[in-house]
Design a protein around this motif. Structure first.
Motif, short mmCIF file in Angstrom:
data_model
loop_
_atom_site.label_atom_id
_atom_site.label_comp_id
_atom_site.label_asym_id
_atom_site.label_seq_id
_atom_site.Cartn_x
_atom_site.Cartn_y
_atom_site.Cartn_z
N PHE A 105 0.84 -1.20 0.00
CA PHE A 105 0.00 0.00 0.00
C PHE A 105 0.87 1.25 0.00
O PHE A 105 1.90 1.32 0.67
N ASP A 106 0.43 2.23 -0.76
CA ASP A 106 1.16 3.50 -0.83
C ASP A 106 0.14 4.63 -0.82
O ASP A 106 -0.92 4.52 -1.45
N ASN A 107 0.44 5.69 -0.09
CA ASN A 107 -0.50 6.82 -0.03
C ASN A 107 0.30 8.12 0.04
O ASN A 107 0.18 8.89 0.98
N ALA A 108 1.11 8.32 -0.98
CA ALA A 108 2.03 9.45 -0.98
C ALA A 108 1.31 10.79 -1.11
O ALA A 108 0.24 10.87 -1.73
N PHE A 109 1.94 11.82 -0.57
CA PHE A 109 1.41 13.18 -0.69
C PHE A 109 1.44 13.60 -2.16
O PHE A 109 2.32 13.24 -2.93
N ALA A 110 0.45 14.38 -2.53
CA ALA A 110 0.42 14.97 -3.87
C ALA A 110 -0.29 16.31 -3.76
O ALA A 110 -1.04 16.55 -2.81
N ASP A 111 -0.03 17.18 -4.72
CA ASP A 111 -0.70 18.48 -4.69
C ASP A 111 -1.27 18.84 -6.07
O ASP A 111 -0.87 19.84 -6.67
N PRO A 112 -2.20 18.03 -6.54
CA PRO A 112 -2.78 18.32 -7.85
C PRO A 112 -3.52 19.65 -7.83
O PRO A 112 -4.25 19.95 -6.88
N LEU A 113 -3.27 20.46 -8.85
CA LEU A 113 -3.95 21.74 -9.02
C LEU A 113 -3.76 22.66 -7.81
O LEU A 113 -4.60 23.50 -7.52
N GLY A 114 -2.66 22.45 -7.08
CA GLY A 114 -2.36 23.32 -5.96
C GLY A 114 -3.15 23.04 -4.70
O GLY A 114 -3.30 23.92 -3.85
N MET A 115 -3.66 21.83 -4.58
CA MET A 115 -4.39 21.47 -3.36
C MET A 115 -3.74 20.24 -2.73
O MET A 115 -3.44 19.27 -3.43
N ALA A 116 -3.51 20.30 -1.43
CA ALA A 116 -2.86 19.20 -0.74
C ALA A 116 -3.74 17.97 -0.78
O ALA A 116 -4.92 18.03 -0.48
N SER A 117 -3.14 16.86 -1.17
CA SER A 117 -3.92 15.63 -1.30
C SER A 117 -2.98 14.44 -1.17
O SER A 117 -1.82 14.59 -0.77
N SER A 118 -3.48 13.26 -1.46
CA SER A 118 -2.64 12.07 -1.48
C SER A 118 -3.18 11.14 -2.56
O SER A 118 -4.28 11.35 -3.08
N THR A 119 -2.35 10.16 -2.91
CA THR A 119 -2.73 9.27 -4.02
C THR A 119 -2.65 7.81 -3.55
O THR A 119 -1.64 7.14 -3.80
N PRO A 120 -3.69 7.33 -2.90
CA PRO A 120 -3.64 5.95 -2.40
C PRO A 120 -3.72 4.93 -3.54
O PRO A 120 -4.50 5.09 -4.48
N SER A 121 -2.89 3.92 -3.44
CA SER A 121 -2.94 2.81 -4.39
C SER A 121 -2.33 1.60 -3.70
O SER A 121 -1.66 1.73 -2.68
N CYS A 122 -2.61 0.43 -4.25
CA CYS A 122 -1.97 -0.76 -3.70
C CYS A 122 -1.65 -1.74 -4.81
O CYS A 122 -2.30 -1.76 -5.85
N LEU A 123 -0.63 -2.52 -4.56
CA LEU A 123 -0.18 -3.54 -5.51
C LEU A 123 -0.55 -4.89 -4.92
O LEU A 123 -0.27 -5.17 -3.75
N ALA A 124 -1.19 -5.71 -5.74
CA ALA A 124 -1.67 -7.00 -5.25
C ALA A 124 -1.45 -8.07 -6.31
O ALA A 124 -1.22 -7.77 -7.49
N ALA A 125 -1.51 -9.30 -5.88
CA ALA A 125 -1.41 -10.42 -6.83
C ALA A 125 -2.70 -10.48 -7.64
O ALA A 125 -3.79 -10.29 -7.09
N ASP A 126 -2.55 -10.77 -8.92
CA ASP A 126 -3.73 -10.85 -9.79
C ASP A 126 -4.80 -11.75 -9.19
O ASP A 126 -5.99 -11.42 -9.20
N GLY A 127 -4.36 -12.89 -8.68
CA GLY A 127 -5.32 -13.86 -8.17
C GLY A 127 -6.12 -13.35 -6.99
O GLY A 127 -7.29 -13.71 -6.81
N ASP A 128 -5.53 -12.47 -6.21
CA ASP A 128 -6.23 -11.94 -5.03
C ASP A 128 -7.28 -10.91 -5.40
O ASP A 128 -8.22 -10.66 -4.64
N VAL A 129 -7.11 -10.28 -6.54
CA VAL A 129 -8.04 -9.20 -6.90
C VAL A 129 -8.81 -9.50 -8.18
O VAL A 129 -9.35 -8.60 -8.82
N SER A 130 -8.88 -10.76 -8.53
CA SER A 130 -9.55 -11.12 -9.78
C SER A 130 -11.03 -10.75 -9.76
O SER A 130 -11.63 -10.52 -10.80
N GLY A 131 -11.61 -10.70 -8.57
CA GLY A 131 -13.03 -10.36 -8.49
C GLY A 131 -13.29 -8.87 -8.31
O GLY A 131 -14.44 -8.43 -8.31
N VAL A 132 -12.24 -8.11 -8.17
CA VAL A 132 -12.40 -6.67 -7.94
C VAL A 132 -12.68 -5.97 -9.27
O VAL A 132 -12.05 -6.26 -10.28
#
Lengths: 94, 147
Positions: free
Chosen positions: A34-61
């Motif tokens: 899991f990663d949720n790094a800071f970001a400031d798109p369009l000059g607004m403080a924010s973050s960009t959550p994402s996660c890396l998973a095995a294909d098999g674990d998220v096949s139903g997502v």
């Protein structure tokens, strides 16, 4: 072992080594990077959550589906499979 | 000596745009740092490019100035974000419709364009950027006084 199988095995080994969070989808629990790094798109403080998973674990997502990471609820906005056995999920706060 | 007319115009714009229903006191002139959640929904106000045309021959030259006043309607939400920006836009346009009062004079303010941008994130952010044309005159040797 074929080259694609080798690549996939390497991806899984790397994923296993880097897992830092637990995700839950539809009652099943699995490890993700899991990663949720800071970001400031369009000059607004924010973050960009994402996660890396095995294909098999998220096949139903699916896009728009719900995923819980570290007890925080997210909506899956994008699925980005790398073709080597891993999928990056782009998340949005639910 | 008074402030440059740019400062006076920007100050007048901020005064006119402070206290609107959606954005309240969250009106920021010339802001360069990120807006935090506490600053949103908010307005960023600044003067952008300006063209200056000499209007007389003899010194001091009367300068016909045309500048772009930019008002950015900034919001952050995962639902109804477009509508929120539209509401902010409506309030801004209404507040500026009568022009800006600067040093006892009225400067007409004309909306010339708008642009909408959004970016994903933990919470989606969006900016509706409104461009207003403002025209005024100064003397070349007195950029702090409207003529």
């Amino acid at each position: 072992m074929t080259a694609p199988a080798q690549d996939s095995a390497i991806s899984m080994a790397i994923l296993s080594a880097l897992i830092n969070s637990t995700a839950t989808f539809s009652g099943s629990t699995f490890g993700v990077v899991f990663d949720n790094a800071f970001a400031d798109p369009l000059g607004m403080a924010s973050s960009t959550p994402s996660c890396l998973a095995a294909d098999g674990d998220v096949s139903g997502v699916s896009q728009g589906g719900s995923l819980t990471v570290n007890s925080v609820n997210y909506i899956v906005r994008e699925l980005r499979p790398d073709g080597l056995g891993l999928t990056r999920l782009i998340l949005e706060a639910a | 000596m008074a402030d440059h007319v740019h400062t006076q115009i920007r100050t007048a714009a901020v005064t006119a745009l402070t206290g609107l229903t959606t954005t309240g006191a969250r009106c920021y002139p010339s802001r360069i740092y990120d807006l935090a959640d506490a600053n949103l929904p908010g307005l960023r106000v600044y003067l952008d490019e300006e063209s200056v045309t000499p209007d007389t021959i003899h010194a001091p030259v009367v300068q016909a100035r045309r500048a772009v006043l930019v008002v950015e309607c900034c919001a952050k939400a995962n639902s109804a974000l477009d509508a929120t920006c539209d509401t902010m836009s409506k309030e801004v346009e209404t507040a500026l419709a009568a022009g800006l009062g600067v040093a006892g004079k009225n400067i007409p303010v004309t909306l010339t364009a708008s642009r909408f941008e959004r970016e994903p994130g933990s919470t989606t952010v969006a900016v509706k950027r409104l461009l207003f044309d403002i025209e005024f005159f100064t003397l070349a040797n007195a950029p702090d006084l409207l003529t």
